[in-house]
Scaffold this motif. Structure first.
Motif, PDB file in Angstrom:
ATOM      1  N   TRP A   1       0.863  -1.183   0.000  1.00 34.50           N
ATOM      2  CA  TRP A   1       0.000   0.000   0.000  1.00 34.50           C
ATOM      3  C   TRP A   1       0.890   1.219   0.000  1.00 34.50           C
ATOM      4  CZ3 TRP A   1       0.033   4.031   3.473  1.00 34.50           C
ATOM      5  CH2 TRP A   1      -0.899   5.045   3.222  1.00 34.50           C
ATOM      6  N   GLU A   2       0.519   2.202  -0.813  1.00 39.44           N
ATOM      7  CA  GLU A   2       1.319   3.425  -0.911  1.00 39.44           C
ATOM      8  C   GLU A   2       0.400   4.632  -0.936  1.00 39.44           C
ATOM      9  OE1 GLU A   2       5.103   5.003  -3.499  1.00 39.44           O
ATOM     10  OE2 GLU A   2       3.444   4.044  -4.578  1.00 39.44           O
ATOM     11  N   GLY A   3       0.728   5.616  -0.134  1.00 35.04           N
ATOM     12  CA  GLY A   3       0.055   6.898  -0.167  1.00 35.04           C
ATOM     13  C   GLY A   3       1.076   7.975  -0.457  1.00 35.04           C
ATOM     14  N   VAL A   4       0.871   8.735  -1.516  1.00 35.58           N
ATOM     15  CA  VAL A   4       1.875   9.707  -1.933  1.00 35.58           C
ATOM     16  C   VAL A   4       1.212  11.007  -2.375  1.00 35.58           C
ATOM     17  CG1 VAL A   4       1.935   8.620  -4.236  1.00 35.58           C
ATOM     18  CG2 VAL A   4       3.790  10.134  -3.550  1.00 35.58           C
ATOM     19  N   TRP A   5       1.750  12.093  -1.886  1.00 35.02           N
ATOM     20  CA  TRP A   5       1.344  13.443  -2.297  1.00 35.02           C
ATOM     21  C   TRP A   5       2.304  13.885  -3.393  1.00 35.02           C
ATOM     22  CZ3 TRP A   5       2.799  18.287   1.022  1.00 35.02           C
ATOM     23  CH2 TRP A   5       2.426  19.441   0.343  1.00 35.02           C
ATOM     24  N   ARG A   6       1.765  14.101  -4.588  1.00 33.79           N
ATOM     25  CA  ARG A   6       2.598  14.407  -5.749  1.00 33.79           C
ATOM     26  C   ARG A   6       2.424  15.863  -6.164  1.00 33.79           C
ATOM     27  NH1 ARG A   6       1.154   9.512  -9.807  1.00 33.79           N
ATOM     28  NH2 ARG A   6      -0.780  10.684  -9.906  1.00 33.79           N
TER      29      ARG A   6
END
Length: 476
Positions: A228-233
């Motif tokens: 699982w990955e949560g990323v603010w781009r």
């Protein structure tokens, strides 16, 4: 380091105190070789005790799983083999810098006539270690500084901080790694990171700030990873001359995705294999766990390697992938596939195949926007150098190769059927052929210097007709 020492049992006519791990490596007088080998293989022994000397902060219970098989040995040859395998497992844990094995006859009031004691002499890594090295990616070099705290809680956990400064990417991150006792290949990793990347072929700058959690485990002969990955781009323009298509995609987005990877790898080397096969399948689903980015992404990699006469190797690779948008929002330039360059379809500039925007200025070509579907294939014939100085020498690091590459990258209209998709992927196929020199840098990376002849060039493609240099770890 790594020697298995043994004190002989009385009936065994052995010479000298040291024995190799494999039975064939034991040095005996010629007249006694067969009889001694037979005695070693047929003489019943019992491993009564196993000692581990040199432990500090490491918990003994986590090591029990790694050395338990030694108790099952039935003869001295078996004891040495199982001790060697246990030593390899202990080193794999990444908490010892040295492991030696000593096999001796049992002592004490309860000692059996055929009893053995096995001692593992270990030296633990320091509580904190630092590192400085260089890393090669796909046509990119990086300087990497690392700080590692091995064996944090005494059960092979690892806390790592790493800073990387590269030609196209700068990153730093903190990660925690925890293996399952007795099953090192089953592990959990948690990461927090920031990555700043520059993509000149798209005039794009991307800054990612994210966290991820992943679980790795084997099933039969396959290895799996769930993530699982949560990323603010944050996307922005790399230059003032960036096209309007890139400017329109600039801004912030939040991606939350679930991913799965399956790998079957029987190759004898990851960098320049001589035999074996690779199958790698990746799936990523974004949007169902939050965020404002939604898509389904699938890609795969297949590689087959076969030995031929005269020390030649025939290798074939095939890549493919598809990105399916979910909902009305189009896919992002940061999620699409890119193709072309010295590590994929040779003879073309880096990621310079496929959809392209119109240039903002008359003198500047358009930016490459990536595609939602691609395929690429390659066939290689690797041969030894004509002037190779002999096997086992420096010349074994070099190979000449003749190659044929092909591929295509495009966007699809998902309202059409599969036949229309295949037709579009087959149209305007780019391909190239040539020959070159390959240098293997250990098991880290490889370098290629090729002479390429690009074919099937389309309007907007950037080619590299002639000599092309490539460096990386993953090549088509």
């Amino acid at each position: 380091m790594g020697t298995v020492h043994a004190r002989a049992l009385d009936p065994m006519p052995m010479k000298g105190p040291e024995l190799g791990v494999q039975a064939d490596d034991i040095d005996f007088p010629e007249a006694e070789t067969e009889s001694t080998q037979e005695v070693l293989e047929n003489k019943d022994v019992v491993v009564q005790r196993i000692h581990i000397d040199g432990l500090g902060r490491t918990k003994e219970d986590v090591l029990t799983y790694e050395i338990a098989d030694v108790f099952k040995a039935k003869n001295l040859i078996d004891v040495m083999k199982k001790s060697h395998m246990a030593r390899q497992r202990l080193l794999r844990m990444g908490i010892f810098r040295k492991v030696e094995v000593v096999i001796d006859t049992s002592h004490g009031p309860d000692a059996l006539p055929n009893g053995l004691d096995v001692t593992f002499e270990v030296k633990e890594l320091r509580r904190m270690t630092g590192s400085y090295n260089t890393m090669i990616g796909n046509n990119e070099g990086s300087m990497v500084l690392g700080l590692k705290l091995p064996n944090v809680f005494g059960r092979a956990e690892r806390l790592t901080f790493q800073y990387s400064y590269g030609t196209k990417e700068t990153s730093y991150g903190l990660s925690f790694f925890k293996p399952q006792p007795g099953h090192f290949e089953r592990n959990v990793a948690i990461n927090a990171y920031k990555v700043i990347g520059q993509f000149p072929w798209s005039s794009l700058r991307e800054t990612d700030r994210g966290v991820s959690a992943e679980v790795s485990f084997p099933i039969s002969w396959t290895n799996h990873t769930l993530k699982w990955e949560g990323v603010w781009r944050e996307l922005g323009c790399l230059a003032r001359t960036a096209s309007f298509a890139v400017r329109e995609e600039s801004g912030h987005s939040l991606k939350s995705s679930l991913a799965h990877a399956m790998v079957i790898d029987t190759r004898n080397s990851h960098i320049l294999p001589k035999e074996g096969a690779l199958l790698k399948i990746n799936q990523e689903l974004a949007g169902y766990t939050g965020g404002d980015v939604s898509f389904l992404k699938e890609d795969f990699e297949i590689q087959l390697n076969r030995r031929l006469p005269w020390d030649m190797i025939l290798s074939g690779s095939f890549w493919g992938g598809m990105l399916l948008p979910i909902g009305d929002k189009p896919t992002s330039i940061a999620d699409r596939f890119y193709l072309g360059g010295p590590t994929s379809v040779r003879g073309f500039s880096m990621y310079s195949i496929g959809p392209q925007s119109e240039g903002t200025y008359s003198r500047k070509p358009g930016d490459y926007l990536g595609g939602e579907a691609f395929w690429a294939g390659g066939v290689h014939l690797y041969t030894p150098l004509p002037f190779r100085p002999g096997r086992g020498g420096f010349g074994d690091l070099f190979r000449t190769h003749f190659f044929l590459n092909a591929g295509n990258l495009c966007n699809l209209n998902y309202g059409e059927g599969p036949k229309a998709h295949l037709k579009k992927l087959a149209e305007c196929m780019r391909w190239s052929y040539g020959a070159g020199l390959v240098l293997r840098l250990g098991n880290i990376a490889r370098l290629e210097l090729n002479y390429c002849i690009p074919m099937g060039v389309q309007s907007g493609d950037r080619i590299c007709d002639g000599v092309q240099f490539g460096a990386g770890i993953r090549f088509l």
